[in-house]
Design a protein around this motif. Structure first.
Motif: not given
Length: 108
Positions: A50-51, A54
């Motif tokens: 997810r990071r 981003s």
């Protein structure tokens, strides 16, 4: 307001706020690549995944063109994000920047 209307409103606002710019530069990902061992735990994998995405996800959601250029021997990329419909201009900018950033080396 449903999700598609909210997304459309977000796109319109973004377009207004970047009026006068051809695009912008940012790192392709905000973190260095993790060790494979770190990714064995599913929760850690999902958090890092997810990071990692981003910075690229917002451009995808806003329907903006983007291209990532490798930065020399570094484990990073330089992402160029253009304006909606500005694919050709973005590729032209990338063709100018690519030889410059691909040859960067760590200072001695």
């Amino acid at each position: 307001m449903d999700a598609l209307q909210a997304l459309s409103a977000c796109r319109d606002r973004f377009d207004r706020e970047i009026t006068g710019y051809d695009g912008f530069l940012l790192p392709t990902v905000p973190i260095l690549p993790p060790a494979v061992a770190e990714l064995r735990d599913e929760a850690t994998y999902l958090r890092l995944n997810r990071r990692a995405f981003s910075l690229t996800e917002f451009a995808n959601r806003l329907d903006l063109p983007g291209i990532s250029l490798p930065v020399g021997k570094f484990p990073v990329g330089l992402m160029l994000t253009g304006i909606r419909g500005g694919d050709d201009a973005l590729l032209a900018m990338a063709s100018v920047l690519e030889p410059l950033v691909s040859n960067l080396q760590q200072p001695v």
